[in-house]
Design a protein around this motif. Structure first.
Motif, short mmCIF file in Angstrom:
data_model
loop_
_atom_site.label_atom_id
_atom_site.label_comp_id
_atom_site.label_asym_id
_atom_site.label_seq_id
_atom_site.Cartn_x
_atom_site.Cartn_y
_atom_site.Cartn_z
N GLY A 105 -14.79 -55.70 -48.53
CA GLY A 105 -13.46 -55.48 -48.52
C GLY A 105 -12.53 -55.53 -49.86
O GLY A 105 -11.79 -54.74 -50.27
N MET A 106 -12.87 -56.56 -50.58
CA MET A 106 -12.33 -56.71 -51.92
C MET A 106 -12.76 -55.74 -52.87
O MET A 106 -11.79 -55.20 -53.85
CB MET A 106 -12.75 -58.13 -52.50
CG MET A 106 -12.19 -58.52 -53.90
SD MET A 106 -10.43 -58.52 -53.83
CE MET A 106 -10.08 -59.83 -52.99
N LEU A 107 -14.00 -55.23 -53.07
CA LEU A 107 -14.11 -53.98 -53.58
C LEU A 107 -13.66 -53.05 -53.26
O LEU A 107 -13.30 -52.23 -54.41
CB LEU A 107 -15.98 -53.81 -53.40
CG LEU A 107 -16.87 -54.87 -54.09
CD1 LEU A 107 -18.35 -54.51 -53.88
CD2 LEU A 107 -16.88 -54.74 -55.66
N GLY A 113 -7.52 -49.43 -55.56
CA GLY A 113 -6.02 -50.11 -55.86
C GLY A 113 -5.76 -49.91 -57.23
O GLY A 113 -4.56 -49.31 -57.62
N VAL A 114 -6.65 -50.25 -57.99
CA VAL A 114 -6.38 -50.60 -59.63
C VAL A 114 -6.24 -49.32 -60.10
O VAL A 114 -5.29 -48.75 -60.94
CB VAL A 114 -7.37 -51.17 -60.20
CG1 VAL A 114 -7.36 -51.12 -61.68
CG2 VAL A 114 -7.36 -52.74 -59.68
N PRO A 115 -6.95 -48.03 -60.02
CA PRO A 115 -6.96 -46.71 -60.58
C PRO A 115 -5.58 -46.09 -59.92
O PRO A 115 -4.87 -45.22 -60.73
CB PRO A 115 -8.08 -45.78 -59.77
CG PRO A 115 -9.29 -47.10 -59.67
CD PRO A 115 -8.31 -48.00 -59.34
N ILE A 116 -5.39 -46.24 -58.58
CA ILE A 116 -3.96 -45.60 -58.10
C ILE A 116 -2.74 -46.26 -58.93
O ILE A 116 -1.95 -45.45 -59.16
CB ILE A 116 -3.97 -45.90 -56.45
CG1 ILE A 116 -4.92 -45.23 -55.62
CG2 ILE A 116 -2.78 -45.70 -55.92
CD1 ILE A 116 -5.21 -45.40 -54.17
N GLY A 117 -2.79 -47.66 -58.98
CA GLY A 117 -1.87 -48.04 -59.67
C GLY A 117 -1.63 -47.85 -61.08
O GLY A 117 -0.69 -47.45 -61.70
N ILE A 118 -2.77 -47.47 -61.93
CA ILE A 118 -2.74 -46.93 -63.26
C ILE A 118 -2.19 -45.59 -63.37
O ILE A 118 -1.16 -45.36 -63.87
CB ILE A 118 -4.14 -47.14 -63.69
CG1 ILE A 118 -4.61 -48.59 -64.12
CG2 ILE A 118 -4.27 -46.21 -65.18
CD1 ILE A 118 -6.21 -48.43 -64.38
N TYR A 119 -2.52 -44.57 -62.32
CA TYR A 119 -2.15 -43.40 -62.51
C TYR A 119 -0.41 -43.47 -62.12
O TYR A 119 0.30 -42.86 -62.67
CB TYR A 119 -2.61 -42.53 -61.12
CG TYR A 119 -2.26 -41.19 -61.10
CD1 TYR A 119 -2.50 -40.27 -61.97
CD2 TYR A 119 -1.42 -40.94 -60.24
CE1 TYR A 119 -2.29 -38.89 -62.02
CE2 TYR A 119 -0.85 -39.44 -60.10
CZ TYR A 119 -1.30 -38.58 -60.89
OH TYR A 119 -0.77 -37.36 -60.91
N SER A 177 -15.05 -53.11 -43.19
CA SER A 177 -14.64 -53.30 -44.53
C SER A 177 -13.39 -52.58 -44.99
O SER A 177 -12.59 -53.19 -45.70
CB SER A 177 -15.81 -53.33 -45.39
OG SER A 177 -16.30 -52.08 -45.36
N LEU A 178 -13.40 -51.36 -44.54
CA LEU A 178 -12.39 -50.64 -44.70
C LEU A 178 -10.96 -51.10 -43.99
O LEU A 178 -9.85 -51.14 -44.63
CB LEU A 178 -12.43 -49.32 -44.09
CG LEU A 178 -13.07 -48.27 -44.71
CD1 LEU A 178 -13.39 -46.76 -43.99
CD2 LEU A 178 -12.59 -47.81 -46.19
N THR A 179 -11.37 -51.59 -42.61
CA THR A 179 -10.02 -52.44 -42.07
C THR A 179 -9.58 -53.44 -43.00
O THR A 179 -8.29 -53.91 -42.90
CB THR A 179 -10.72 -52.86 -40.87
OG1 THR A 179 -11.04 -51.69 -39.89
CG2 THR A 179 -9.57 -53.72 -39.89
#
Length: 306
Positions: A105-107, A113-119, A177-179
């Motif tokens: 889940g963390m992966l 999350g990080v690439p979306i936030g950078i974009y 894990s998606l949930t």
């Protein structure tokens, strides 16, 4: 660094003692007789008294806690009322499944999350940025059990491409894990966006840009590294929440982890199992926070451990 880690490990002892006392006190103050629940509805009074004597439940509270602490210092978390097996065996059997689910889940949260936030930070106040912000609010607000049921309905019932429950293959890991991870994708996306915007406004970024650095090197080599300390902090906090949130997800997907083990124990008030699982969860959170503090030093050498 070594002295700092040693001191933090020493702090673990009183912290866990406090957790054990709080849990022990709460479980003994709530209504109901654990001996009666362990014996079952058809047990005689003699059977109930025998269980109470065998587990020391007939002794005063202080004496019971003293016996529990004595066993705990020897690595003995007691025996389950229901299975009569040692709690340590149950935890050793179920904790790897919970850890596997939390790591997956963390992966998912970090990788998406990080690439979306950078974009979003590189394109502020545009349509994509507003869409990311809106989806982040939606993701944070969606309960885990509801998201799990939706994913199960779509991918297991309608499309029939993933198994709905159980554990065994990688396919069984996808839905739980998606949930567990998707709501945290929103958290990491928003935090990354905010941290990157703050760093991109710094003078050293403008200086590096004036020297001719490309946006790729500027973003990932300079800006992201300086924006990563809040992300590491959130990673440590959220990993602890993921371990706790796995309890609900495990029940939805019949995942044989420590969360399910604890919930089943709560239903029958199996106090030694409840105490043991909570202690393991608390220890895991403390160790994760220690690892996060150590990572701070690797990311920013200016941080001193005094």
């Amino acid at each position: 660094m070594a002295n700092y880690i040693f001191r933090r490990l020493l702090m673990l002892v009183p912290m866990l003692l406090g957790v054990s006392l709080a849990v022990f006190l709460i479980l003994h103050l709530i209504p109901g007789d654990p001996a009666q629940m362990a014996a079952g509805p058809d047990a005689t009074q003699a059977d109930v008294e025998q269980i109470r004597t065998n587990y020391g439940l007939d002794k005063p509270f202080v004496a019971q806690y003293g016996i529990y602490l004595s066993k705990l210092l020897h690595g003995d978390l007691g025996d389950s009322f229901q299975t009569l097996a040692p709690v340590t065996e149950g935890i050793a059997r179920t904790f790897p499944a919970t850890l596997e689910l939390a790591v997956a889940g963390m992966l998912i949260a970090v990788i998406f999350g990080v690439p979306i936030g950078i974009y979003s930070a590189l394109h502020p106040r545009r349509t994509a940025d507003r869409l990311v912000t809106s989806l982040a609010v939606l993701g944070i607000s969606t309960p885990g059990f509801f998201l799990g049921l939706l994913l199960m309905l779509l991918f297991a019932s309608e499309l029939n491409v993933l198994p709905p429950t159980g554990r065994g293959t990688w396919a069984h890991l996808v839905l739980p894990s998606l949930t567990l991870g998707l709501p945290y994708v929103a958290t990491f996306a928003r935090l990354t966006r905010t941290s990157m915007l703050d760093v991109l406004a710094e003078d050293f970024i403008r200086t590096a840009r004036a020297k001719g650095l490309t946006w790729g090197k500027l973003t990932y080599r300079h800006a992201l590294r300086n924006a990563s300390i809040p992300l590491v902090t959130m990673l440590g906090l959220d990993f602890g929440r993921l371990l706790g949130g796995a309890v609900i997800v495990e029940k939805v997907f019949s995942w044989p982890g420590m969360g399910s083990y604890m919930v089943d124990a709560i239903m029958v008030r199996d106090i030694y199992v409840i105490q043991g699982t909570i202690l393991v969860f608390a220890t895991s959170v403390v160790i994760i926070n220690l690892i996060v503090d150590v990572i701070y030093g690797a990311l920013d050498p200016r941080i001193a451990y005094s």
